[in-house]
Design a protein around this motif. Sequence first.
Motif, PDB file in Angstrom:
ATOM      1  N   ASP A 227       0.831  -1.208   0.000  1.00 39.22           N
ATOM      2  CA  ASP A 227       0.000   0.000   0.000  1.00 39.22           C
ATOM      3  C   ASP A 227       0.866   1.258   0.000  1.00 39.22           C
ATOM      4  N   LYS A 228       2.187   1.058  -0.192  1.00 40.41           N
ATOM      5  CA  LYS A 228       3.094   2.207  -0.256  1.00 40.41           C
ATOM      6  C   LYS A 228       2.936   2.924  -1.591  1.00 40.41           C
ATOM      7  N   GLU A 229       3.060   4.240  -1.555  1.00 38.97           N
ATOM      8  CA  GLU A 229       2.912   5.022  -2.783  1.00 38.97           C
ATOM      9  C   GLU A 229       4.113   4.838  -3.709  1.00 38.97           C
ATOM     10  N   SER A 230       5.308   4.794  -3.136  1.00 40.23           N
ATOM     11  CA  SER A 230       6.522   4.614  -3.940  1.00 40.23           C
ATOM     12  C   SER A 230       7.359   3.472  -3.361  1.00 40.23           C
ATOM     13  N   PRO A 231       6.921   2.228  -3.570  1.00 44.03           N
ATOM     14  CA  PRO A 231       7.674   1.104  -3.007  1.00 44.03           C
ATOM     15  C   PRO A 231       9.012   0.905  -3.721  1.00 44.03           C
ATOM     16  N   HIS A 232       9.981   0.366  -2.995  1.00 43.08           N
ATOM     17  CA  HIS A 232      11.276   0.034  -3.599  1.00 43.08           C
ATOM     18  C   HIS A 232      11.171  -1.395  -4.123  1.00 43.08           C
ATOM     19  N   ILE A 233      11.199  -1.514  -5.446  1.00 43.32           N
ATOM     20  CA  ILE A 233      10.983  -2.809  -6.111  1.00 43.32           C
ATOM     21  C   ILE A 233      12.299  -3.293  -6.710  1.00 43.32           C
ATOM     22  N   VAL A 234      12.687  -4.501  -6.350  1.00 43.98           N
ATOM     23  CA  VAL A 234      13.934  -5.070  -6.856  1.00 43.98           C
ATOM     24  C   VAL A 234      13.665  -6.417  -7.521  1.00 43.98           C
ATOM     25  N   PHE A 235      14.184  -6.568  -8.713  1.00 50.48           N
ATOM     26  CA  PHE A 235      14.160  -7.846  -9.419  1.00 50.48           C
ATOM     27  C   PHE A 235      15.516  -8.508  -9.204  1.00 50.48           C
ATOM     28  N   THR A 236      15.506  -9.820  -8.951  1.00 49.48           N
ATOM     29  CA  THR A 236      16.774 -10.490  -8.671  1.00 49.48           C
ATOM     30  C   THR A 236      16.888 -11.826  -9.393  1.00 49.48           C
ATOM     31  N   ALA A 237      18.133 -12.243  -9.625  1.00 51.01           N
ATOM     32  CA  ALA A 237      18.433 -13.535 -10.252  1.00 51.01           C
ATOM     33  C   ALA A 237      19.914 -13.811 -10.055  1.00 51.01           C
TER      34      ALA A 237
ATOM     35  N   GLN B 245      18.996  -8.322   7.026  1.00 47.63           N
ATOM     36  CA  GLN B 245      19.114  -8.147   8.474  1.00 47.63           C
ATOM     37  C   GLN B 245      17.917  -8.842   9.102  1.00 47.63           C
ATOM     38  N   ARG B 246      18.195  -9.878   9.870  1.00 46.02           N
ATOM     39  CA  ARG B 246      17.117 -10.691  10.418  1.00 46.02           C
ATOM     40  C   ARG B 246      16.142  -9.839  11.222  1.00 46.02           C
ATOM     41  N   GLY B 247      14.861  -9.983  10.868  1.00 45.50           N
ATOM     42  CA  GLY B 247      13.814  -9.271  11.580  1.00 45.50           C
ATOM     43  C   GLY B 247      13.687  -7.803  11.210  1.00 45.50           C
ATOM     44  N   VAL B 248      14.601  -7.314  10.383  1.00 42.25           N
ATOM     45  CA  VAL B 248      14.592  -5.889  10.008  1.00 42.25           C
ATOM     46  C   VAL B 248      14.143  -5.710   8.565  1.00 42.25           C
ATOM     47  N   GLY B 249      14.864  -6.343   7.646  1.00 40.16           N
ATOM     48  CA  GLY B 249      14.498  -6.196   6.247  1.00 40.16           C
ATOM     49  C   GLY B 249      15.551  -6.734   5.297  1.00 40.16           C
ATOM     50  N   LEU B 250      15.206  -6.669   4.011  1.00 44.65           N
ATOM     51  CA  LEU B 250      16.114  -7.052   2.924  1.00 44.65           C
ATOM     52  C   LEU B 250      16.550  -5.768   2.232  1.00 44.65           C
ATOM     53  N   PHE B 251      17.831  -5.680   1.899  1.00 49.73           N
ATOM     54  CA  PHE B 251      18.382  -4.446   1.348  1.00 49.73           C
ATOM     55  C   PHE B 251      19.127  -4.711   0.044  1.00 49.73           C
ATOM     56  N   ASP B 252      19.118  -3.708  -0.855  1.00 52.63           N
ATOM     57  CA  ASP B 252      19.879  -3.841  -2.102  1.00 52.63           C
ATOM     58  C   ASP B 252      21.340  -3.483  -1.844  1.00 52.63           C
ATOM     59  N   GLU B 253      22.148  -3.457  -2.893  1.00 53.00           N
ATOM     60  CA  GLU B 253      23.587  -3.223  -2.734  1.00 53.00           C
ATOM     61  C   GLU B 253      23.914  -1.807  -2.274  1.00 53.00           C
ATOM     62  N   ASP B 254      22.911  -0.900  -2.389  1.00 53.63           N
ATOM     63  CA  ASP B 254      23.125   0.474  -1.911  1.00 53.63           C
ATOM     64  C   ASP B 254      22.602   0.679  -0.492  1.00 53.63           C
ATOM     65  N   GLY B 255      22.147  -0.423   0.128  1.00 46.46           N
ATOM     66  CA  GLY B 255      21.654  -0.323   1.503  1.00 46.46           C
ATOM     67  C   GLY B 255      20.233   0.180   1.616  1.00 46.46           C
ATOM     68  N   ILE B 256      19.504   0.218   0.488  1.00 44.78           N
ATOM     69  CA  ILE B 256      18.109   0.683   0.515  1.00 44.78           C
ATOM     70  C   ILE B 256      17.189  -0.512   0.778  1.00 44.78           C
ATOM     71  N   LYS B 257      16.274  -0.332   1.720  1.00 44.89           N
ATOM     72  CA  LYS B 257      15.371  -1.423   2.102  1.00 44.89           C
ATOM     73  C   LYS B 257      14.392  -1.745   0.962  1.00 44.89           C
ATOM     74  N   ILE B 258      14.247  -3.026   0.689  1.00 44.52           N
ATOM     75  CA  ILE B 258      13.400  -3.497  -0.412  1.00 44.52           C
ATOM     76  C   ILE B 258      11.991  -3.767   0.101  1.00 44.52           C
ATOM     77  N   ASP B 259      10.990  -3.269  -0.612  1.00 40.50           N
ATOM     78  CA  ASP B 259       9.591  -3.531  -0.263  1.00 40.50           C
ATOM     79  C   ASP B 259       9.052  -4.753  -1.002  1.00 40.50           C
ATOM     80  N   ILE B 260       9.412  -4.855  -2.288  1.00 35.19           N
ATOM     81  CA  ILE B 260       8.921  -5.966  -3.116  1.00 35.19           C
ATOM     82  C   ILE B 260      10.103  -6.606  -3.840  1.00 35.19           C
ATOM     83  N   LEU B 261      10.234  -7.914  -3.676  1.00 33.20           N
ATOM     84  CA  LEU B 261      11.293  -8.669  -4.351  1.00 33.20           C
ATOM     85  C   LEU B 261      10.671  -9.561  -5.418  1.00 33.20           C
ATOM     86  N   TYR B 262      11.067  -9.325  -6.659  1.00 29.21           N
ATOM     87  CA  TYR B 262      10.594 -10.167  -7.770  1.00 29.21           C
ATOM     88  C   TYR B 262      11.673 -11.203  -8.041  1.00 29.21           C
ATOM     89  N   ARG B 263      11.367 -12.491  -7.752  1.00 29.77           N
ATOM     90  CA  ARG B 263      12.399 -13.535  -7.807  1.00 29.77           C
ATOM     91  C   ARG B 263      11.977 -14.621  -8.805  1.00 29.77           C
TER      92      ARG B 263
END
Length: 407
Positions: free
Chosen positions: A156-166, A198-216
Amino acid sequence: MYHTKRLQLYGKLESFWADLYGEEYALYDMKLLNQKEVAKIRLISERVGSIFFKIGPLLRQVPDETLLEMGFPKETLSFIRLKILPTESVISRLDLISYGDSYKCIEINADTPTFIKELFSINELVCREFGVGNPNEDMERFLRQAISDSICQSTDKESPHIVFTAHEDNIEDRETVLYLQNGVPISKFTPLHKLQIQRGVGLFDEDGIKIDILYRQTFPIESLITDEDGEGNKIGLWLLELVKEKKLSIINPPSSFLLQNKVVQAVIWGLHEENHSFFTEEEHMWIEEYFLPTYLESDYFLQRGLSFVKKPAFGREGDTVEIYNGYGRLLHSDTQKTYSEYIPVYQQFIKHPTITFNSEKGKQEGHLLLGSFLLNGKSAALGYRVGGMITNNLSYYLPVGLLKEEE
């Protein structure tokens, strides 16, 4: 001549794997279908998909013991009960075999299906080359919309941080994911090994930005749960915890892993054999026509002298698949045995139709397998792999075109 034309077509596509493992993969050839056949495939695909998708809510309600008996790793039990999106799977692929004037479904790839770029994008280029219509026309737009919708539904975030990974070093995985990511301008690609957790905190990209949606799209859950970092931390399980704690959304959603288990087909067939009221009369007719007898033991086939296929509950690309005759004698097996730790299912064997096709090695004969995609359960792109009795990662991609209708 074949080699030259193939090189001219595929050679200019930098982000496509026309060759894989040092071998030809994408053929400079085509199987033609008429519009009526395409419409039939689409109808059957949606009926089959609706059966699989209907079983999802039922499985989320069964006891843990039942899910463990089905071969689900215990670490995933609370995860697979999550229902995050309205659909069971955003992008799924059915594997169908032509049978009489209909089709039989041998499995659904609901969690991390491949063969996406070939059918949604490359097939159009090949159809243009051969001067025929593309049965997958406009499916790329449909794919982009399905991905966009799934992202909107995941947060429900207006500007989520979306990361695609492989996996960055696997060209097929990387370029498939980059192709999907290309349709989401507000997203980025981060290779798997550069993700930080970071366990219990979040998943982050290589720039240290917290990821909201991970497309895997190409990273399966059964691989994820065994993932550890250099210090032995179970980072894959940490990621599942983040999903359960709603600190991360993943696509395909957890429900897709529930349907990825091939034991689900044994559940469907069992309910059908009992004529269970869970399925309507019409749905029972569909199961009878489009599904194959599937069990957790081989007795049914041995008692009737029927050939059968033994395959692991979780497995891909024909890996660990074995074909037996009606006396229980092994006829054919895949050389790879990666998934032997998973419980097996036994499914009635039916022959793939064969086709003669052109290749770098000259004319060859191979077995056809139809891949038919569903986007949120709706029929989408379709196309063929051709290879041995067991379709594996060395099977060819055979483009599909439309027969010109007679005036």
